[in-house]
Write a protein that holds these residues in place. Structure first.
Motif, PDB file in Angstrom:
ATOM      1  N   SER A   1      40.298  34.783 -38.499  1.00 30.62           N
ATOM      2  CA  SER A   1      41.126  34.864 -37.296  1.00 30.62           C
ATOM      3  C   SER A   1      40.733  33.887 -36.206  1.00 30.62           C
ATOM      4  O   SER A   1      41.472  33.682 -35.255  1.00 30.62           O
ATOM      5  N   SER A   2      39.544  33.303 -36.289  1.00 29.99           N
ATOM      6  CA  SER A   2      39.071  32.347 -35.295  1.00 29.99           C
ATOM      7  C   SER A   2      39.227  32.924 -33.891  1.00 29.99           C
ATOM      8  O   SER A   2      38.872  34.071 -33.649  1.00 29.99           O
ATOM      9  N   THR A   3      39.797  32.152 -32.959  1.00 27.63           N
ATOM     10  CA  THR A   3      39.883  32.575 -31.558  1.00 27.63           C
ATOM     11  C   THR A   3      41.095  33.461 -31.266  1.00 27.63           C
ATOM     12  O   THR A   3      41.402  33.721 -30.108  1.00 27.63           O
ATOM     13  N   GLY A   4      41.780  33.923 -32.302  1.00 32.53           N
ATOM     14  CA  GLY A   4      42.804  34.943 -32.124  1.00 32.53           C
ATOM     15  C   GLY A   4      44.243  34.479 -32.152  1.00 32.53           C
ATOM     16  O   GLY A   4      45.166  35.301 -32.138  1.00 32.53           O
ATOM     17  N   GLU A   5      44.485  33.171 -32.228  1.00 38.16           N
ATOM     18  CA  GLU A   5      45.861  32.691 -32.205  1.00 38.16           C
ATOM     19  C   GLU A   5      46.669  33.227 -33.389  1.00 38.16           C
ATOM     20  O   GLU A   5      47.849  33.569 -33.240  1.00 38.16           O
ATOM     21  N   GLU A   6      46.042  33.292 -34.572  1.00 33.08           N
ATOM     22  CA  GLU A   6      46.769  33.788 -35.742  1.00 33.08           C
ATOM     23  C   GLU A   6      47.125  35.268 -35.606  1.00 33.08           C
ATOM     24  O   GLU A   6      48.304  35.635 -35.764  1.00 33.08           O
ATOM     25  N   PRO A   7      46.168  36.171 -35.341  1.00 31.09           N
ATOM     26  CA  PRO A   7      46.553  37.586 -35.231  1.00 31.09           C
ATOM     27  C   PRO A   7      47.533  37.860 -34.091  1.00 31.09           C
ATOM     28  O   PRO A   7      48.416  38.722 -34.229  1.00 31.09           O
ATOM     29  N   TYR A   8      47.429  37.131 -32.972  1.00 29.04           N
ATOM     30  CA  TYR A   8      48.400  37.335 -31.894  1.00 29.04           C
ATOM     31  C   TYR A   8      49.780  36.824 -32.299  1.00 29.04           C
ATOM     32  O   TYR A   8      50.806  37.397 -31.905  1.00 29.04           O
ATOM     33  N   SER A   9      49.833  35.753 -33.086  1.00 34.39           N
ATOM     34  CA  SER A   9      51.118  35.277 -33.609  1.00 34.39           C
ATOM     35  C   SER A   9      51.732  36.319 -34.534  1.00 34.39           C
ATOM     36  O   SER A   9      52.955  36.561 -34.494  1.00 34.39           O
ATOM     37  N   ILE A  10      50.894  36.936 -35.361  1.00 34.45           N
ATOM     38  CA  ILE A  10      51.371  38.013 -36.235  1.00 34.45           C
ATOM     39  C   ILE A  10      51.886  39.179 -35.399  1.00 34.45           C
ATOM     40  O   ILE A  10      52.950  39.755 -35.674  1.00 34.45           O
ATOM     41  N   ALA A  11      51.136  39.532 -34.352  1.00 36.69           N
ATOM     42  CA  ALA A  11      51.512  40.661 -33.500  1.00 36.69           C
ATOM     43  C   ALA A  11      52.840  40.406 -32.792  1.00 36.69           C
ATOM     44  O   ALA A  11      53.690  41.305 -32.693  1.00 36.69           O
ATOM     45  N   MET A  12      53.047  39.191 -32.280  1.00 34.78           N
ATOM     46  CA  MET A  12      54.318  38.860 -31.637  1.00 34.78           C
ATOM     47  C   MET A  12      55.471  38.966 -32.629  1.00 34.78           C
ATOM     48  O   MET A  12      56.554  39.495 -32.308  1.00 34.78           O
ATOM     49  N   THR A  13      55.236  38.457 -33.837  1.00 39.98           N
ATOM     50  CA  THR A  13      56.262  38.504 -34.877  1.00 39.98           C
ATOM     51  C   THR A  13      56.598  39.943 -35.229  1.00 39.98           C
ATOM     52  O   THR A  13      57.774  40.323 -35.318  1.00 39.98           O
ATOM     53  N   LEU A  14      55.566  40.759 -35.421  1.00 38.63           N
ATOM     54  CA  LEU A  14      55.759  42.171 -35.760  1.00 38.63           C
ATOM     55  C   LEU A  14      56.515  42.894 -34.643  1.00 38.63           C
ATOM     56  O   LEU A  14      57.476  43.628 -34.892  1.00 38.63           O
ATOM     57  N   HIS A  15      56.081  42.685 -33.415  1.00 36.09           N
ATOM     58  CA  HIS A  15      56.694  43.362 -32.278  1.00 36.09           C
ATOM     59  C   HIS A  15      58.157  42.958 -32.110  1.00 36.09           C
ATOM     60  O   HIS A  15      59.016  43.794 -31.780  1.00 36.09           O
ATOM     61  N   SER A  16      58.463  41.695 -32.363  1.00 37.86           N
ATOM     62  CA  SER A  16      59.835  41.218 -32.185  1.00 37.86           C
ATOM     63  C   SER A  16      60.792  41.810 -33.212  1.00 37.86           C
ATOM     64  O   SER A  16      61.988  41.961 -32.936  1.00 37.86           O
ATOM     65  N   ILE A  17      60.290  42.141 -34.394  1.00 33.67           N
ATOM     66  CA  ILE A  17      61.138  42.715 -35.443  1.00 33.67           C
ATOM     67  C   ILE A  17      61.269  44.229 -35.283  1.00 33.67           C
ATOM     68  O   ILE A  17      62.351  44.801 -35.370  1.00 33.67           O
ATOM     69  N   PHE A  18      60.156  44.909 -35.017  1.00 32.39           N
ATOM     70  CA  PHE A  18      60.161  46.363 -34.967  1.00 32.39           C
ATOM     71  C   PHE A  18      60.630  46.905 -33.613  1.00 32.39           C
ATOM     72  O   PHE A  18      61.126  48.019 -33.528  1.00 32.39           O
ATOM     73  N   LYS A  19      60.431  46.109 -32.568  1.00 29.44           N
ATOM     74  CA  LYS A  19      60.868  46.437 -31.212  1.00 29.44           C
ATOM     75  C   LYS A  19      60.481  47.866 -30.835  1.00 29.44           C
ATOM     76  O   LYS A  19      59.331  48.268 -30.952  1.00 29.44           O
ATOM     77  N   ASN A  20      61.468  48.664 -30.375  1.00 35.36           N
ATOM     78  CA  ASN A  20      61.178  50.012 -29.891  1.00 35.36           C
ATOM     79  C   ASN A  20      60.742  50.965 -30.993  1.00 35.36           C
ATOM     80  O   ASN A  20      60.161  52.021 -30.722  1.00 35.36           O
ATOM     81  N   GLU A  21      61.024  50.624 -32.247  1.00 37.72           N
ATOM     82  CA  GLU A  21      60.651  51.494 -33.359  1.00 37.72           C
ATOM     83  C   GLU A  21      59.150  51.465 -33.641  1.00 37.72           C
ATOM     84  O   GLU A  21      58.639  52.301 -34.376  1.00 37.72           O
ATOM     85  N   LEU A  22      58.445  50.481 -33.064  1.00 39.90           N
ATOM     86  CA  LEU A  22      57.020  50.324 -33.361  1.00 39.90           C
ATOM     87  C   LEU A  22      56.225  51.564 -32.975  1.00 39.90           C
ATOM     88  O   LEU A  22      55.208  51.875 -33.606  1.00 39.90           O
ATOM     89  N   SER A  23      56.663  52.299 -31.956  1.00 41.34           N
ATOM     90  CA  SER A  23      55.956  53.511 -31.532  1.00 41.34           C
ATOM     91  C   SER A  23      55.987  54.590 -32.605  1.00 41.34           C
ATOM     92  O   SER A  23      55.177  55.517 -32.593  1.00 41.34           O
ATOM     93  N   GLU A  24      56.903  54.477 -33.543  1.00 42.38           N
ATOM     94  CA  GLU A  24      57.023  55.453 -34.626  1.00 42.38           C
ATOM     95  C   GLU A  24      56.179  55.069 -35.837  1.00 42.38           C
ATOM     96  O   GLU A  24      56.187  55.769 -36.850  1.00 42.38           O
ATOM     97  N   TRP A  25      55.452  53.975 -35.705  1.00 43.39           N
ATOM     98  CA  TRP A  25      54.678  53.463 -36.817  1.00 43.39           C
ATOM     99  C   TRP A  25      53.176  53.537 -36.534  1.00 43.39           C
ATOM    100  O   TRP A  25      52.729  53.408 -35.400  1.00 43.39           O
TER     101      TRP A  25
END
Length: 294
Positions: free
Chosen positions: A132-156
């Motif tokens: 993960s180095s300085t975090g750019e990759e996991p934060y990119s994954i997190a942004m991608t995940l959040h953008s797809i799941f949106k409000n449903e993420l709280s149910e996961w």
């Protein structure tokens, strides 16, 4: 009256390479390999020289050989500092964009629908960024995940594990604070939604939002050692790290990654990497993307 130097600290002359002898370079390569599994060869000599020079200066030692002696006599005490200083941490947000395009267009929508059909209760989703180095990759994954799941993420029950051998870069990732120049290539809508602009003396910095930070757990991990996590992971990023290991170690690591992947899980390598003989156990899913059969 003459003024004498206050110490005998390391000084570099114009003949840089003469300062790092073949035996010292060989010792460093062997120490790095035995500690991390990373293979350093002659093509990395200049890189090793530059970083070794910085180490010796920071330690206020008179020569490379003095630090080699220190590594030999106190390996446990010195190895974390040394590995942090010698390893490479090249990364950026949304590096190799095609992988994130695939997550957005195919993988995450499919996971969203598939796991919805599994019944009531929170649906489990696990993603591992294994270098993960300085975090750019996991934060990119997190942004991608959040953008797809949106409000449903709280149910996961969704979590991203971010690991690296270098404790310094992990601390940088945990902080979530980046220079403004590091985020210039992030899509504007992501910048507006997932970053705060710094103020006053932090005006040139940005900080990721807490909703992204909550998704990610940063942990130090040497890939050669025991892996404490049990999995299974739906997606594993293993990008631009396998190339530093020899073929035998690569195949061993691929087997361990395979075991931790869920059936149907996605395994992602860097642009210059391949599975070698382990390709036969995966299905091809796209450019440097591979799927564990169901």
């Amino acid at each position: 009256m003459s003024i004498q130097p206050r110490d005998n600290h390391f000084k570099v002359d114009r003949d840089n390479k003469a300062k790092l002898s073949n035996s010292e370079f060989s010792f460093i390569c062997q120490f790095v390999y035995q500690t991390t599994g990373i293979v350093l060869n002659e093509s990395k000599r200049e890189m090793v020289y530059r970083r070794f020079t910085r180490i010796v200066r920071e330690k206020k030692l008179a020569s490379f050989s003095k630090y080699c002696q220190l590594l030999e006599s106190n390996p446990e005490q010195e190895k974390d500092y040394f590995i942090n200083a010698i390893t490479t941490n090249l990364t950026s947000f949304f590096r190799e964009q095609h992988h994130f395009d695939y997550l957005i267009q195919t993988e995450l929508p499919n996971l969203l629908q598939t796991k919805k059909r599994q019944g009531n209760g929170k649906k489990r989703l696990r993603i591992w960024s294994s270098a993960s180095s300085t975090g750019e990759e996991p934060y990119s994954i997190a942004m991608t995940l959040h953008s797809i799941f949106k409000n449903e993420l709280s149910e996961w029950d969704a979590k991203i594990l971010a690991t690296d051998i270098d404790s310094n870069v992990l601390n940088k990732g945990k902080s979530g604070i980046y220079d403004q120049k590091r985020v210039e290539d992030i899509p504007q809508h992501f910048l507006e939604e997932y970053f705060y602009q710094g103020k006053a003396h932090n005006l040139n910095n940005v900080k990721v939002t807490s909703n992204l930070q909550r998704l990610i757990t940063f942990k130090r991990l040497n890939l050669l050692n025991e892996w404490p996590m049990k999995g299974p992971f739906d997606i594993i990023f293993c990008r631009n790290v396998i190339i530093y290991f020899d073929k035998v170690t690569q195949q061993d690591l691929f087997a361990r990654y395979y075991d931790l992947l869920a059936p149907g899980g996605l395994f992602i390598l860097g642009h210059s990497e391949n599975l070698g003989e382990f390709q036969k156990y995966f299905e091809h899913a796209g450019r440097t993307m591979f799927r564990k059969p169901v």
